[in-house]
Design a protein around this motif. Structure first.
Motif, PDB file in Angstrom:
ATOM      1  N   GLY A   1       0.799  -1.213   0.000  1.00 35.82           N
ATOM      2  CA  GLY A   1       0.000   0.000   0.000  1.00 35.82           C
ATOM      3  C   GLY A   1       0.831   1.261   0.000  1.00 35.82           C
ATOM      4  O   GLY A   1       0.391   2.316  -0.483  1.00 35.82           O
TER       5      GLY A   1
ATOM      6  N   LYS B   1      -1.668  -2.653  -5.760  1.00 33.86           N
ATOM      7  CA  LYS B   1      -2.413  -3.886  -5.967  1.00 33.86           C
ATOM      8  C   LYS B   1      -1.483  -5.098  -5.935  1.00 33.86           C
ATOM      9  O   LYS B   1      -0.283  -4.982  -6.179  1.00 33.86           O
ATOM     10  CB  LYS B   1      -3.161  -3.824  -7.305  1.00 33.86           C
TER      11      LYS B   1
ATOM     12  N   ARG C   1      -3.199  -5.744   5.708  1.00 42.90           N
ATOM     13  CA  ARG C   1      -3.510  -4.602   4.841  1.00 42.90           C
ATOM     14  C   ARG C   1      -4.078  -5.025   3.500  1.00 42.90           C
ATOM     15  O   ARG C   1      -4.085  -4.250   2.552  1.00 42.90           O
ATOM     16  CB  ARG C   1      -2.250  -3.760   4.602  1.00 42.90           C
ATOM     17  N   GLU C   2      -4.528  -6.273   3.389  1.00 44.83           N
ATOM     18  CA  GLU C   2      -5.014  -6.759   2.102  1.00 44.83           C
ATOM     19  C   GLU C   2      -6.184  -5.913   1.609  1.00 44.83           C
ATOM     20  O   GLU C   2      -7.137  -5.647   2.338  1.00 44.83           O
ATOM     21  CB  GLU C   2      -5.466  -8.223   2.222  1.00 44.83           C
ATOM     22  N   GLU C   3      -6.103  -5.505   0.343  1.00 45.42           N
ATOM     23  CA  GLU C   3      -7.216  -4.816  -0.286  1.00 45.42           C
ATOM     24  C   GLU C   3      -8.237  -5.843  -0.764  1.00 45.42           C
ATOM     25  O   GLU C   3      -7.915  -7.004  -0.999  1.00 45.42           O
ATOM     26  CB  GLU C   3      -6.720  -3.982  -1.466  1.00 45.42           C
TER      27      GLU C   3
ATOM     28  N   ASP D   1      -7.329  -7.492  -3.925  1.00 47.63           N
ATOM     29  CA  ASP D   1      -6.299  -8.507  -3.785  1.00 47.63           C
ATOM     30  C   ASP D   1      -6.895  -9.830  -3.321  1.00 47.63           C
ATOM     31  O   ASP D   1      -6.498 -10.900  -3.783  1.00 47.63           O
ATOM     32  CB  ASP D   1      -5.230  -8.043  -2.791  1.00 47.63           C
TER      33      ASP D   1
END
Length: 788
Positions: free
Chosen positions: A51, A333, A527-529, A532
């Motif tokens: 990020g 990403k 912190r995974e989006e 993702d």
């Protein structure tokens, strides 16, 4: 190292002259040995998380030979280059400082020289048409340095033409090893690059292959002390560190770094690579072109990382598949392999998913009463620990109020009260009852032939990913449904409810520990989006979003190969027929719109039969909505009746999610159905009428997930349907529709029991014929059938 950790200090930028002053009495090797460590101290450490790549200001993009070269190794891949140029220009125009290290001169020169040789042969053959010895002339072996000399100018001209389309200026720089080992040349190179970047020019750098000697084996790349330029990987690493780049993107012909050679069985893409992990990697062969290879890329990447530059290795050869790989990487990403010096304390999301899958298989094989015990234990914990839960929830509420970014509706969803926990516990116990007859239930039994019986059995789907926003009550509900259906569960909650979610997940694991399956439910707290997570198509079987229509749409767009169970919008209608009861109309319209306007099952459009206009009932409807402070947006037909009207409906497909609604006039029930079919979202639609025939036609002709007669749209809810709870509401045309409870989380498998039967037994020469005899379905004694 301390510079990056001091949040108030920006990353330092110093010229390279400052790094070498004071070393006049040292040898070149001594200067080189101290330079990398000094660079790291000045530059600061690399980014720790993906990020943070959004903050990258100075970016170097390395284009490998396989990226810029065509499959025939003769000529350039123009489509790929065009996509790369577009992305680099886009980032440059955002104010970032972009540099490119490129291969391709040899391939371009080879194409050009081959063309010249073939043309020369054709002319010579024409001049000596009678001499057969010239007819079979073969293509001579082309020397790489000659190809580079012939192709360099054309390669640069191509880049210049492409970047000109985006009003971006470029400059060519050719380097050799001596340009880095000679201090004066290195300072000149640094000064030139700095000046080009200052003038917003993209430097395009390549090794001067026309004069470069062949690479010699040496002991460099073993540490951060020295690195020689023997391929574009080492060149890119050296330049990234020397120019203090924030990010190095190395594009290759593979998706990133694998734990074993790509294409082999069980080869897995490594999302994040840490120094020291290289001992666990088995490298494959080099790419079809170039002199590097993945091992060289990894060593160069680690050298750059230790010098303070973040590195990502990704695939740049499939623009139609990988999309905008460079801009995706800069946006943080999950693309390719990200090199990081900071190893997280907890497991990665991939490890969490694998743990959930393994524990989920054990969960599915438990006896039905064991799964029931787990759910009942969770219900008890919600009551026993309610004060602790409410305290954690108050922490989240206080933070949300202080930040001030949540709407009143979102704050209401975020709140957990003792009464709400009591209702949750009741719903969980309802699920516990249903869990006794869910997994392993025989749905159909057929005798195909004597001694050959076929059964269709209910089984879990596998691994569920449930993404929910500021609604912590979703966590125990979905956990209970997952346990009841024998599914593994991956949960991604909103940061607004972080403290509440963490505690509720602990309680879920405590309940699951009763039978040793505590890892079957995992909470993603990294912190995974969301995008993702949606890329884990080999590990996740179904995604269920719980939140706003925007969240659902984003997930449906991001999901790649994973089914999504959900609804993108909740444009619900209430149609008031000419034969409606005034008392029922006022109750149903008020409840549908005003009970919980942010809910997806709240009314967004009110359809009124034309005969009701200018009647006391119509005045009562409008007065009631005004009393409830509902803002009315007239549709086109209704607006034509008004001399002075409020603002028209922005769209008859609007989902307001607030005390607002559209109001439109129709001539008949049939026109109401047509309106809903055109503007609705197939969520929930209702009719208010005393005419049974009209109502039945409405119910029959509409294909929404929920269709009601004389009832509020707010009934479209799993708890109200008696499902105990719901994982979401689906408007899909396959699998489950409407509020999805336990049954929607199950699929089936076929079980065939025979006595040595073969397909040949039923052929023309065989002795058996099919009976296809339907047998009664009697549930087996609890736990006697294997649910797997």
């Amino acid at each position: 190292m301390l510079l990056r950790r001091l949040s108030l200090c920006p990353r330092m930028r110093l010229g390279f002259g400052a790094l070498t002053r004071g070393h006049q009495g040292c040898s070149r090797e001594e200067v080189s040995c101290g330079r990398a460590g000094l660079l790291r101290a000045v530059h600061g450490s690399s980014f720790a998380h993906r990020g943070e790549l959004r903050q990258a200001k100075r970016i170097l993009v390395k284009l490998g030979s396989a990226v810029v070269t065509r499959g025939d190794e003769c000529g350039l891949a123009l489509g790929r280059l065009a996509s790369i140029v577009e992305q680099v220009a886009m980032l440059q125009n955002q104010g970032r400082e972009m540099m490119i290290v490129t291969s391709g001169a040899v391939a371009f020169g080879k194409q050009r020289l081959r063309h010249e040789i073939l043309l020369s042969q054709s002319v010579r053959q024409a001049l000596h048409s009678g001499q057969n010895q010239l007819k079979d002339m073969s293509m001579p072996l082309l020397e790489a340095r000659a190809c580079a000399a012939a192709g360099q100018s054309g390669l640069m001209a191509l880049y210049e033409a492409m970047f000109t389309q985006y009003s971006t200026c470029t400059a060519q720089i050719l380097v050799t090893n001596l340009d880095f080992h000679d201090d004066q040349k290195r300072r000149n190179l640094n000064s030139t690059l700095q000046e080009l970047l200052r003038m917003n020019i993209v430097p395009i750098i390549n090794t001067n292959d026309a004069v470069m000697p062949p690479p010699e084996p040496n002991s460099d790349l073993q540490g951060v002390n020295v690195i020689s330029i023997k391929d574009n990987d080492s060149l890119a690493a050296r330049l990234a560190v020397e120019m203090r780049a924030d990010l190095l993107i190395a594009l290759s012909d593979v998706e990133g770094l694998y734990d074993s050679p790509p294409g082999t069985d069980d080869a897995k893409l490594i999302d994040i690579f840490y120094p020291g992990d290289q001992q666990s990697i088995t490298y494959g062969t080099k790419s079809r072109v170039g002199i590097g290879g993945m091992e060289a890329k990894v060593k160069a990447a680690l050298w750059a990382l230790q010098g303070g530059t973040s590195v990502v290795i990704a695939n740049g050869t499939l623009p139609k598949v990988t999309g905008h790989v460079i801009t995706d990487i800069v946006e943080g990403k999950k693309v390719g392999t990200f090199f990081s010096e900071v190893k997280p304390a907890g497991p990665t999301v991939e490890e969490q998913t694998q743990r959930a899958r393994n524990a989920g298989r054990t969960l599915a094989s438990l006896q039905p009463h064991q799964r029931t015990e787990i759910i009942c234990k969770l219900a008890d914990l919600l009551i026993e620990r309610k004060e602790e839960i409410v305290a954690a929830n108050k922490t989240d509420m206080d933070l949300a109020v202080s930040i001030g970014q949540l709407s009143p509706a979102m704050l209401k969803r975020l709140t957990l009260s003792p009464a709400k926990l009591g209702s949750l516990a009741i719903g969980l116990r309802q699920i516990a009852v249903a869990a006794r007859d869910s997994v392993g239930r025989v749905l159909r039994r057929t005798r195909l032939a004597p001694g050959l019986e076929l059964e269709q059995v209910s089984v879990p789907i596998g691994v569920l990913l449930v993404i929910f926003e500021a609604r912590p009550d979703c966590l125990p509900q979905v956990s209970a449904l997952a346990v009841a259906s024998g599914n593994a569960l991956l949960l991604k909650g909103g940061k607004e409810a972080a403290h509440t979610n963490h505690l509720l997940h602990q309680l879920s694991q405590e309940a699951l520990a009763l039978h040793g399956v505590s890892e079957a439910v995992q909470l993603v707290s990294t912190r995974e989006e969301v995008e993702d997570l949606c890329r884990l198509d080999r590990m996740i079987d179904l995604i269920i979003p719980r939140g706003s229509s925007q969240l659902v749409r984003e997930i449906q767009r991001a999901a790649r190969g994973i089914p999504v169970l959900g609804h993108s919008e909740g444009v619900c209608h209430v149609y008031v027929d000419a034969e409606a009861s005034p008392e029922k109309v006022l109750k149903i319209v008020r409840d549908s719109k005003c009970d919980y306007p942010a809910a997806c099952n709240a009314m967004e459009t009110l359809l009124i039969h034309r005969d009701i206009l200018r009647t006391p009932l119509f005045d009562q409807i409008v007065d009631m909505l005004r009393t409830e402070r509902v803002k009315i947006h007239p549709g086109p037909s209704f607006a034509s009746y008004l001399t002075f009207s409020p603002s028209d409906a922005p769209s008859l497909r609007s989902e307001f999610g607030a005390l607002e609604c559209s109001l439109e006039v129709v001539d008949s029930m049939q026109e109401a159905v047509q309106h809903i079919q055109k503007y609705g979202s197939s969520h929930t639609d209702a009719i208010v009428t005393e005419n049974e025939e009209t109502a039945e036609k409405f119910l029959q002709q509409l294909d929404s997930a929920c269709v009601f007669w004389n009832a509020s749209t707010r009934f479209a809810d799993g708890y109200r349907f008696g499902l105990g709870a719901e994982v979401g509401i689906s408007t899909a045309r396959i699998h489950a529709r409407g509020p999805v409870g336990l049954e929607g989380l199950l699929t089936t498998k076929w079980v065939l029991r025979g006595e040595g039967h073969t397909a040949a037994d039923f052929s023309e020469s065989g002795s058996l014929t099919y009976l296809h005899q339907t047998l009664p379905v009697t549930p087996p004694p609890a736990g006697q059938r294997d649910a797997n």
